[in-house]
Design a protein around this motif. Structure first.
Motif, PDB file in Angstrom:
ATOM      1  N   PHE A  22      58.720  39.043  18.920  1.00 46.91           N
ATOM      2  CA  PHE A  22      57.813  40.171  19.094  1.00 46.91           C
ATOM      3  C   PHE A  22      58.248  40.896  20.363  1.00 46.91           C
ATOM      4  CE2 PHE A  22      52.937  41.202  19.317  1.00 46.91           C
ATOM      5  CZ  PHE A  22      53.218  42.524  19.042  1.00 46.91           C
ATOM      6  N   VAL A  23      58.770  42.120  20.199  1.00 46.01           N
ATOM      7  CA  VAL A  23      59.260  42.912  21.326  1.00 46.01           C
ATOM      8  C   VAL A  23      58.257  44.027  21.610  1.00 46.01           C
ATOM      9  CG1 VAL A  23      61.149  44.289  22.258  1.00 46.01           C
ATOM     10  CG2 VAL A  23      61.637  42.419  20.647  1.00 46.01           C
ATOM     11  N   ILE A  24      57.673  43.999  22.799  1.00 42.64           N
ATOM     12  CA  ILE A  24      56.659  44.969  23.187  1.00 42.64           C
ATOM     13  C   ILE A  24      57.177  45.777  24.371  1.00 42.64           C
ATOM     14  CG2 ILE A  24      54.272  45.276  23.964  1.00 42.64           C
ATOM     15  CD1 ILE A  24      53.675  42.476  22.829  1.00 42.64           C
ATOM     16  N   VAL A  25      57.014  47.089  24.310  1.00 38.75           N
ATOM     17  CA  VAL A  25      57.383  47.954  25.427  1.00 38.75           C
ATOM     18  C   VAL A  25      56.116  48.578  25.999  1.00 38.75           C
ATOM     19  CG1 VAL A  25      58.603  50.052  26.132  1.00 38.75           C
ATOM     20  CG2 VAL A  25      59.697  48.447  24.556  1.00 38.75           C
ATOM     21  N   ASP A  26      55.833  48.276  27.259  1.00 38.98           N
ATOM     22  CA  ASP A  26      54.695  48.862  27.955  1.00 38.98           C
ATOM     23  C   ASP A  26      55.152  50.148  28.642  1.00 38.98           C
ATOM     24  OD1 ASP A  26      52.310  49.370  29.275  1.00 38.98           O
ATOM     25  OD2 ASP A  26      52.815  48.048  30.949  1.00 38.98           O
ATOM     26  N   ASP A  27      54.556  51.262  28.232  1.00 42.31           N
ATOM     27  CA  ASP A  27      54.965  52.573  28.731  1.00 42.31           C
ATOM     28  C   ASP A  27      54.171  52.965  29.977  1.00 42.31           C
ATOM     29  OD1 ASP A  27      56.459  54.905  28.769  1.00 42.31           O
ATOM     30  OD2 ASP A  27      55.126  55.965  27.381  1.00 42.31           O
ATOM     31  N   CYS A  28      54.207  52.080  30.985  1.00 45.95           N
ATOM     32  CA  CYS A  28      53.534  52.339  32.266  1.00 45.95           C
ATOM     33  C   CYS A  28      52.018  52.470  32.106  1.00 45.95           C
ATOM     34  CB  CYS A  28      54.094  53.583  32.948  1.00 45.95           C
ATOM     35  SG  CYS A  28      55.845  53.487  33.352  1.00 45.95           S
ATOM     36  N   SER A  29      51.410  51.544  31.378  1.00 47.14           N
ATOM     37  CA  SER A  29      49.959  51.549  31.226  1.00 47.14           C
ATOM     38  C   SER A  29      49.278  51.386  32.581  1.00 47.14           C
ATOM     39  CB  SER A  29      49.522  50.413  30.294  1.00 47.14           C
ATOM     40  OG  SER A  29      50.056  50.582  29.001  1.00 47.14           O
ATOM     41  N   VAL A  30      48.084  51.965  32.699  1.00 48.00           N
ATOM     42  CA  VAL A  30      47.333  51.892  33.959  1.00 48.00           C
ATOM     43  C   VAL A  30      45.943  51.282  33.753  1.00 48.00           C
ATOM     44  CG1 VAL A  30      48.561  53.840  34.996  1.00 48.00           C
ATOM     45  CG2 VAL A  30      46.493  54.268  33.642  1.00 48.00           C
ATOM     46  N   ASP A  31      45.734  50.649  32.611  1.00 54.77           N
ATOM     47  CA  ASP A  31      44.389  50.154  32.287  1.00 54.77           C
ATOM     48  C   ASP A  31      44.298  48.630  32.218  1.00 54.77           C
ATOM     49  OD1 ASP A  31      45.877  49.679  30.013  1.00 54.77           O
ATOM     50  OD2 ASP A  31      44.269  50.230  28.626  1.00 54.77           O
ATOM     51  N   GLY A  32      45.298  47.918  32.661  1.00 56.50           N
ATOM     52  CA  GLY A  32      45.282  46.464  32.574  1.00 56.50           C
ATOM     53  C   GLY A  32      46.111  45.906  31.438  1.00 56.50           C
ATOM     54  N   SER A  33      46.690  46.778  30.621  1.00 60.01           N
ATOM     55  CA  SER A  33      47.528  46.305  29.518  1.00 60.01           C
ATOM     56  C   SER A  33      48.694  45.460  30.021  1.00 60.01           C
ATOM     57  CB  SER A  33      48.081  47.490  28.716  1.00 60.01           C
ATOM     58  OG  SER A  33      47.062  48.184  28.040  1.00 60.01           O
ATOM     59  N   ALA A  34      49.291  45.869  31.143  1.00 59.46           N
ATOM     60  CA  ALA A  34      50.460  45.161  31.667  1.00 59.46           C
ATOM     61  C   ALA A  34      50.140  43.711  31.990  1.00 59.46           C
ATOM     62  CB  ALA A  34      50.997  45.879  32.912  1.00 59.46           C
ATOM     63  N   ASN A  35      48.980  43.461  32.604  1.00 60.52           N
ATOM     64  CA  ASN A  35      48.598  42.088  32.940  1.00 60.52           C
ATOM     65  C   ASN A  35      48.366  41.255  31.690  1.00 60.52           C
ATOM     66  OD1 ASN A  35      48.714  42.603  35.687  1.00 60.52           O
ATOM     67  ND2 ASN A  35      46.550  43.176  35.821  1.00 60.52           N
ATOM     68  N   LEU A  36      47.743  41.856  30.696  1.00 59.48           N
ATOM     69  CA  LEU A  36      47.520  41.144  29.436  1.00 59.48           C
ATOM     70  C   LEU A  36      48.844  40.788  28.775  1.00 59.48           C
ATOM     71  CD1 LEU A  36      44.553  43.157  27.867  1.00 59.48           C
ATOM     72  CD2 LEU A  36      44.503  40.767  28.600  1.00 59.48           C
ATOM     73  N   LEU A  37      49.755  41.746  28.729  1.00 59.13           N
ATOM     74  CA  LEU A  37      51.042  41.504  28.083  1.00 59.13           C
ATOM     75  C   LEU A  37      51.833  40.421  28.804  1.00 59.13           C
ATOM     76  CD1 LEU A  37      52.077  45.187  27.272  1.00 59.13           C
ATOM     77  CD2 LEU A  37      51.286  43.449  25.664  1.00 59.13           C
ATOM     78  N   ALA A  38      51.777  40.422  30.119  1.00 56.37           N
ATOM     79  CA  ALA A  38      52.472  39.379  30.878  1.00 56.37           C
ATOM     80  C   ALA A  38      51.910  38.008  30.540  1.00 56.37           C
ATOM     81  CB  ALA A  38      52.349  39.658  32.380  1.00 56.37           C
ATOM     82  N   ARG A  39      50.601  37.936  30.371  1.00 52.12           N
ATOM     83  CA  ARG A  39      49.975  36.656  30.021  1.00 52.12           C
ATOM     84  C   ARG A  39      50.384  36.225  28.617  1.00 52.12           C
ATOM     85  NH1 ARG A  39      44.988  35.639  27.678  1.00 52.12           N
ATOM     86  NH2 ARG A  39      44.175  37.722  28.136  1.00 52.12           N
TER      87      ARG A  39
END
Length: 244
Positions: A42-59
């Motif tokens: 599963f390859v996910i690209v985070d496009d510089c989210s500013v709402d907490g998506s990045a932390n969730l994806l890292a987890r």
């Protein structure tokens, strides 16, 4: 090539500010795709989210080794983020979905069961639950794609499709790396190069969280840019595609 033969399937998904519904979407992909296809990623690209998506994806990536998260250095938009995910995918097949939770991931199996018969299968959205301006965009892109492909294509930009990685590689050299809508080019190019393209009906769900990032002010620019790029792409010669 070894990576392509060892990984049967890559799920690719761009993400931008979808934290509210992201856990459910990722869980659906785990249960209905990754658990069903051994060796899938599963390859996910985070496009510089500013709402907490990045932390969730890292987890999620820390908890599940099948998940890879790439983070754009600048906000690039949906098209370039999708292209980056596909370029980084290792699978012989690629399954694209968006992160807004508006597709029924359990229907993936219907696409996967068709893989020996097709090179690209589009899960067309029949009963749409979208604002009027997005429906207008879909109608206009349907006209553009059908004319460019020289065949009727109902939903070429659908974010629920399965395609051979080799088909994408066959066409990608003609696509701008920052294309606004690479999905349109994939649909046009697949038809024009003689690939086996199938459209089936799939369920479209109402958006439960957040709002679409394509608002009225951006609609005209999106139509102009995607039309210009798709028409330019369609003017290239398309060598016949053959299954490897």
């Amino acid at each position: 090539m070894d990576a392509l033969t060892s990984c049967p399937l890559s799920v690719v998904m761009p993400v931008y500010n979808e934290a509210a519904g992201l856990e459910r979407v990722v869980d659906d992909v785990r249960r209905h795709v990754l658990d069903r296809v051994p060796g899938a990623e599963f390859v996910i690209v985070d496009d510089c989210s500013v709402d907490g998506s990045a932390n969730l994806l890292a987890r999620f990536a820390e908890q599940d080794s099948r998940i890879r998260v790439l983070v754009n250095t600048t906000n690039s938009g949906h098209g370039p983020s999708l292209r980056r995910a596909i370029d980084q995918a290792a699978g012989a097949w690629v399954f694209h979905l968006d992160s807004d939770g508006q597709v029924d991931v359990s229907e993936f199996v219907r696409l996967w069961e068709l893989r020996n018969e097709v090179d690209l299968v589009l899960g067309g959205r029949v009963r749409r639950h979208d604002p009027r301006h997005r429906l207008v965009l879909t109608r206009l892109t349907r006209i553009v794609v059908s004319l460019a492909a020289r065949r009727g294509v109902r939903d070429g930009n659908v974010p629920f499709k399965l395609f051979r990685r080799s088909l994408f590689d066959h066409l990608s050299g003609r696509m701008p790396p920052d294309a606004f809508a690479p999905s349109l080019m994939l649909a046009v190019g697949a038809v024009r190069c003689g690939a086996r393209v199938l459209e089936i009906e799939t369920t479209h769900l109402p958006r439960q969280h957040g709002r679409s990032s394509l608002h009225l002010k951006r609609l005209a620019a999106a139509i102009i840019r995607s039309t210009r790029e798709t028409v330019a792409f369609s003017r290239h010669p398309f060598p016949p595609f053959s299954e490897p």
